[in-house]
Scaffold this motif. Structure first.
Motif, short mmCIF file in Angstrom:
data_model
loop_
_atom_site.label_atom_id
_atom_site.label_comp_id
_atom_site.label_asym_id
_atom_site.label_seq_id
_atom_site.Cartn_x
_atom_site.Cartn_y
_atom_site.Cartn_z
N HIS A 101 70.88 63.84 87.30
CA HIS A 101 69.52 63.58 87.79
C HIS A 101 69.14 64.74 88.72
CE1 HIS A 101 69.82 58.91 87.14
NE2 HIS A 101 70.32 59.59 86.14
N VAL A 102 68.04 65.39 88.43
CA VAL A 102 67.62 66.51 89.27
C VAL A 102 66.19 66.30 89.73
CG1 VAL A 102 69.15 68.29 88.34
CG2 VAL A 102 66.97 67.86 87.22
N ASP A 103 65.89 66.85 90.89
CA ASP A 103 64.55 66.73 91.44
C ASP A 103 63.84 68.06 91.24
OD1 ASP A 103 63.53 64.32 92.69
OD2 ASP A 103 62.86 65.65 94.30
N GLU A 104 62.66 68.03 90.63
CA GLU A 104 61.93 69.27 90.38
C GLU A 104 60.61 69.23 91.11
OE1 GLU A 104 61.92 69.66 86.15
OE2 GLU A 104 64.05 70.22 86.14
N ILE A 105 60.38 70.26 91.91
CA ILE A 105 59.22 70.22 92.79
C ILE A 105 58.06 71.01 92.19
CG2 ILE A 105 59.81 72.24 94.19
CD1 ILE A 105 59.27 70.20 96.63
N SER A 106 56.84 70.54 92.44
CA SER A 106 55.67 71.25 91.94
C SER A 106 55.44 72.52 92.77
CB SER A 106 54.43 70.35 92.02
OG SER A 106 54.16 70.07 93.38
N LEU A 107 54.59 73.42 92.24
CA LEU A 107 54.39 74.71 92.92
C LEU A 107 53.87 74.55 94.33
CD1 LEU A 107 53.06 77.10 90.15
CD2 LEU A 107 55.27 77.13 91.33
N ASP A 108 52.99 73.56 94.54
CA ASP A 108 52.43 73.38 95.89
C ASP A 108 53.38 72.59 96.81
OD1 ASP A 108 52.24 70.83 94.96
OD2 ASP A 108 50.06 70.65 95.19
N GLY A 109 54.51 72.18 96.27
CA GLY A 109 55.49 71.49 97.10
C GLY A 109 55.13 70.06 97.44
N GLN A 110 54.03 69.56 96.90
CA GLN A 110 53.58 68.22 97.30
C GLN A 110 54.13 67.13 96.38
OE1 GLN A 110 51.92 67.83 100.33
NE2 GLN A 110 52.68 69.93 100.21
N GLN A 111 54.49 67.52 95.14
CA GLN A 111 54.97 66.52 94.21
C GLN A 111 56.33 66.90 93.66
OE1 GLN A 111 51.87 66.15 91.33
NE2 GLN A 111 50.56 65.10 92.82
N ALA A 112 57.13 65.89 93.38
CA ALA A 112 58.43 66.16 92.77
C ALA A 112 58.66 65.17 91.64
CB ALA A 112 59.54 66.05 93.80
N SER A 113 59.29 65.65 90.58
CA SER A 113 59.65 64.77 89.47
C SER A 113 61.15 64.59 89.49
CB SER A 113 59.25 65.41 88.14
OG SER A 113 57.86 65.53 88.08
N HIS A 114 61.57 63.33 89.39
CA HIS A 114 63.01 63.05 89.34
C HIS A 114 63.38 62.94 87.87
CE1 HIS A 114 66.50 62.36 91.78
NE2 HIS A 114 66.86 61.35 91.02
N VAL A 115 64.11 63.95 87.39
CA VAL A 115 64.34 64.11 85.96
C VAL A 115 65.79 63.76 85.63
CG1 VAL A 115 64.42 65.82 84.08
CG2 VAL A 115 62.59 65.91 85.81
N ARG A 116 65.96 63.05 84.53
CA ARG A 116 67.32 62.79 84.06
C ARG A 116 67.55 63.61 82.81
NH1 ARG A 116 68.72 56.80 82.43
NH2 ARG A 116 66.88 56.69 81.14
N GLN A 117 68.71 64.25 82.70
CA GLN A 117 69.03 64.98 81.48
C GLN A 117 70.47 64.68 81.06
OE1 GLN A 117 67.57 68.54 83.19
NE2 GLN A 117 69.59 69.34 83.69
N TRP A 118 70.76 64.90 79.78
CA TRP A 118 72.12 64.69 79.28
C TRP A 118 73.09 65.58 80.04
CZ3 TRP A 118 71.68 64.96 73.17
CH2 TRP A 118 70.94 63.85 72.73
N GLU A 119 74.25 65.03 80.31
CA GLU A 119 75.31 65.81 80.95
C GLU A 119 76.56 65.65 80.11
OE1 GLU A 119 76.69 68.27 82.34
OE2 GLU A 119 75.67 67.99 84.26
N SER A 120 77.46 66.60 80.23
CA SER A 120 78.71 66.55 79.48
C SER A 120 79.89 66.54 80.43
CB SER A 120 78.82 67.77 78.57
OG SER A 120 80.13 67.85 78.04
N CYS A 121 80.91 65.71 80.12
CA CYS A 121 82.12 65.69 80.95
C CYS A 121 82.92 66.98 80.79
CB CYS A 121 82.97 64.46 80.64
SG CYS A 121 83.43 64.32 78.91
N PHE A 122 82.46 67.87 79.89
CA PHE A 122 83.11 69.17 79.75
C PHE A 122 82.57 70.19 80.73
CE2 PHE A 122 84.49 67.24 75.83
CZ PHE A 122 85.81 67.66 75.77
N ASN A 123 81.46 69.83 81.41
CA ASN A 123 80.90 70.71 82.42
C ASN A 123 81.64 70.45 83.74
OD1 ASN A 123 79.34 71.98 84.32
ND2 ASN A 123 77.42 70.93 83.79
N PRO A 124 82.24 71.49 84.35
CA PRO A 124 82.99 71.26 85.59
C PRO A 124 82.16 70.52 86.65
CG PRO A 124 83.30 73.52 84.84
CD PRO A 124 82.28 72.89 83.92
N ASP A 125 80.85 70.76 86.65
CA ASP A 125 80.00 70.13 87.65
C ASP A 125 79.96 68.60 87.50
OD1 ASP A 125 78.44 70.90 89.90
OD2 ASP A 125 76.69 70.09 88.84
#
Ligand code: FAD
Ligand code: SF4
Ligand code: SF4
Lengths: 368, 277
Positions: free
Chosen positions: A278-302
């Protein structure tokens, strides 16, 4: 009326038309960039007619087949997972208010009803696992639930297995047994249609169909049996949780450290993998953010990172996590294995690692 | 359908600098109805959110019976925690929770407690100790054992001095290394166990801190015949969703966020001590 009806090949378009008339967006398999993918479908001619797939560890090729069939291939790289568990989607948004406050908004928008033609038995089994994961817990997932509830599923019994398929070993195919509205058995001359829900029957009743002959039923049964007999990969006798968990220090994991690239292809194509970032992506003016979910893999060290540490720092740890979870600890979590035998992870592994072969080695020592 | 991933707005009511990289903040949900319905148990955690930064799991350290405030003690280690450390009184953030299964405060009733914490400001243990001392009649003898890396890291002197004054409570402090003025012990937390007079049949062990320390405590307590089901610890894994969906916190068959973060040894034994599990 008998739930089974025969639809001659020349009239197959009427199924698509009928679904459209009933208000569905229709999706079906088609060839794109030398692979079979699911996409919007309006004409029967878009289907992979006369196309078959040749699959082997690390290998996927489309070839011309001798028949005019539309479903004479086994599996594409993706099942229908991206239509319910979307690769990337916004879960909610936040907005900074003038007084310093923060407001939170749902981003759920209406989804159109979608009919998917050509869902395989393995894909249905995977969908049922995801239903359990995303909808039956203490916190049902609104995004998944909404998409899932908008689906009308037209399954197709497999009459041909790829060399990588092993759904007979997991018990999930090649015959589609439950979880769909309609199911097709494809014969050279047309399709046997069988409704499993009231709304499935409503569609069939609107179409010009014929009675099914005993010979057609026999041909369909023989086709399914043929697909089952084409499979040669097997799994160690289950349950496997205890066997895999107790093999945690097995020396064989080290060989995977050397072979596995940790690319995550296997998790991306697996129809039951559900890990997320889950990542938070902020708009250019900094006033809005979207909380985005994306596929992740257990092969990624992170995947297993906690401040300053990566828990599964070695490739062998990550491969062990993938295999032990999928075939072992999944049993405790879901009451069944996480594998539906689709063989995708074998086909799409760039170095051709075969889960069935690895399991045979890892579970051998523990076999009674 | 209720969106389980979406936070509520919260306000910083107070903040306190504990050390250079550790701070405490007191929060209140700005919607009074939501705040009044908010209940948690010791050992549970919240997800704290900063717009554009993300969310992090943090244990709740306040008194579970105080329905007006929510306290957190946080170490600044990365982007979200550093920015949480910059919040001032009146600033807003997002909060959702509480999540997880906390300490076995009911199962442990009637037993002596050995509470071991390693590292500075080990948040999950604070609300446990406060809770236990408030309901002391339900428990036997309480041993509070705190280990730190260096004596300079030791915080909350006043808290430990207060706990020490309770009857039937003993506080044991140790540092891996200390300067000349450190009045307590040097060495691992396990050095005290011989002196605790442990009755394995009526002792519960609860711990949090670095996994290395917890492994040493588990091994020692099992040798003393404390049953596996009565050795408890709070685990930390990557948490994105906190509701058992994202898969990131898995430890064997368990999801740390919903099956834990507090587990007993019996539950994790098959996975315990294996590197990369
Ligand atoms: C159940 C639980 C309770 C916790 N309680 C406390 C507490 O009371 N006080 C405290 O100071 N810390 C606590 N932590 C650890 C805290 O969550 C991490 O320090 C924090 O997530 C680090 O985020 P960051 O953005 O500052 O660091 P970065 O290293 O920049 O982290 C980047 C991202 O990785 C993830 N991440 C990193 N470390 C962790 C971690 N340990 N757990 C989960 N996700 C992580 C987060 O998504 C984070 O945003 C707890 C962790 C868990 C799992
Ligand atoms: S583990 Fe491999 S064969 Fe099994 S469901 Fe996933 S991709 Fe298919
Ligand atoms: S097993 Fe194969 S597909 Fe999976 S991460 Fe390793 S190299 Fe990639």
């Amino acid at each position: 009326m008998n739930r089974q009806r025969f639809l001659p090949r020349e009239r197959f378009q009427s199924l698509i038309d009928q679904l459209k008339a009933a208000g569905y967006d229709v999706v079906g398999p088609q060839v794109r960039d030398h692979a079979i993918v699911f996409d919007a479908l309006t004409k029967v001619e878009q289907l992979p007619i006369g196309i078959t797939d040749e699959q082997a560890p690390g290998r996927y090729r489309l070839e011309k087949s001798e028949s005019r069939r539309c479903f004479d291939w086994a599996t594409g790289a993706q099942a229908i997972k991206p239509m319910t568990f979307v690769a990337r989607e916004t879960l909610w948004q936040s907005e900074r208010l003038p007084g310093g406050g923060i407001s939170f908004h749902d981003t759920l928008t209406e989804t159109r009803p979608v009919a998917i033609i050509g869902v395989r038995a393995c894909d249905l089994a995977a969908l049922s696992i995801h239903d359990h994961h995303f909808m039956r817990g203490a916190h049902p997932d609104p995004q998944y639930s909404q998409r899932r509830q908008s689906l009308f599923l037209i399954a197709v019994h497999c009459m041909r297995s790829a060399a990588t398929c092993f759904c007979t070993a997991t018990g999930d195919g090649p015959q589609a047994r439950s979880g769909y509205d309609l199911v097709l058995s494809e014969l050279d001359t047309g399709f046997i249609l069988e409704a499993h829900t009231g709304r499935g029957l409503d569609i069939v009743l609107q179409m010009e169909t014929e009675a099914v002959t005993a010979e057609q039923t026999e041909q369909a049964d023989a086709g399914i049996l043929r697909a089952a007999r084409q499979q040669h990969r097997t799994l160690p006798a289950g349950p496997l949780q205890e066997k895999l968990v107790s093999a945690v220090e097995h020396p064989h994991w080290q060989t995977l450290n050397d072979r596995c690239l940790s690319c995550g292809n296997c998790t991306a194509v697996c129809p039951t993998c559900f890990c997320q970032t889950h990542v938070d992506e902020i708009s250019l003016d900094g006033q809005q953010a979207s909380h985005v979910r994306q596929w992740e893999s257990c092969f990624n060290p992170d995947h297993s990172h906690i401040h300053g540490i990566v828990i599964r720092s070695e490739r062998s740890h990550r491969y062990r996590q993938w295999l032990t979870h999928k075939f072992g600890t999944w049993e405790e979590q879901f009451g069944r294995s996480g594998c539906v035998g689709c063989g995708r992870c074998i086909t799409w592994c760039p170095v051709g690692i075969d889960v069935t072969g690895e399991l045979a080695v890892l579970c051998k020592r523990n076999e009674p | 359908m209720n969106n389980p991933f979406m936070p509520h707005e919260a306000e910083v009511i107070a903040r306190h600098e504990e050390t250079a990289d550790l701070f405490s903040i007191q929060l209140r949900l700005t919607d009074p109805v939501i705040q009044s319905q908010y209940r948690f148990a010791p050992g549970q955690f919240n997800m704290l959110y900063l717009p554009g930064m993300g969310e992090v799991p943090v244990s709740i350290v306040s008194d579970p019976d105080d329905i007006h405030i929510i306290d957190h003690t946080i170490r600044k280690v990365g982007s979200v925690t550093n920015n949480l450390g910059r919040l001032q009184v009146g600033d807003r953030l997002g909060l959702r929770g509480p999540y997880g299964r906390g300490w076995p405060v009911v199962e442990a009733e009637g037993t002596d407690l050995v509470i071991v914490t390693g590292g500075l400001g080990c948040a999950p243990s604070v609300s446990l100790i406060d809770y236990v001392l408030r309901c002391q009649a339900r428990y036997g003898h309480v041993h509070i054992i705190q280990g730190v890396k260096h004596s300079n890291d030791f915080i909350w002197h006043a808290r430990y001095d207060l706990w020490r004054q309770y009857p039937n409570v003993e506080v044991w402090l140790t540092a891996d290394a200390g300067d000349a003025l450190w009045p307590w012990h040097i060495g691992p937390v396990t050095q005290f166990f011989d002196q605790l007079d442990i009755d394995p049949q009526r002792t519960s062990v609860m711990m949090c801190g670095p996994e290395g320390m917890m492994k040493a405590v588990v091994q020692d307590m099992r040798q003393r015949a404390v049953p596996d089901k009565r050795i408890w610890f709070s685990m930390e894994r990557n948490v994105q969703c906190a509701v058992g969906s994202c898969g990131r916190c898995q430890l064997g068959a368990k999801f740390v966020c919903k099956d834990g973060p507090v587990f007993n040894y019996d539950e994790l034994a098959p996975y315990w001590g294996h590197k990369g599990a």
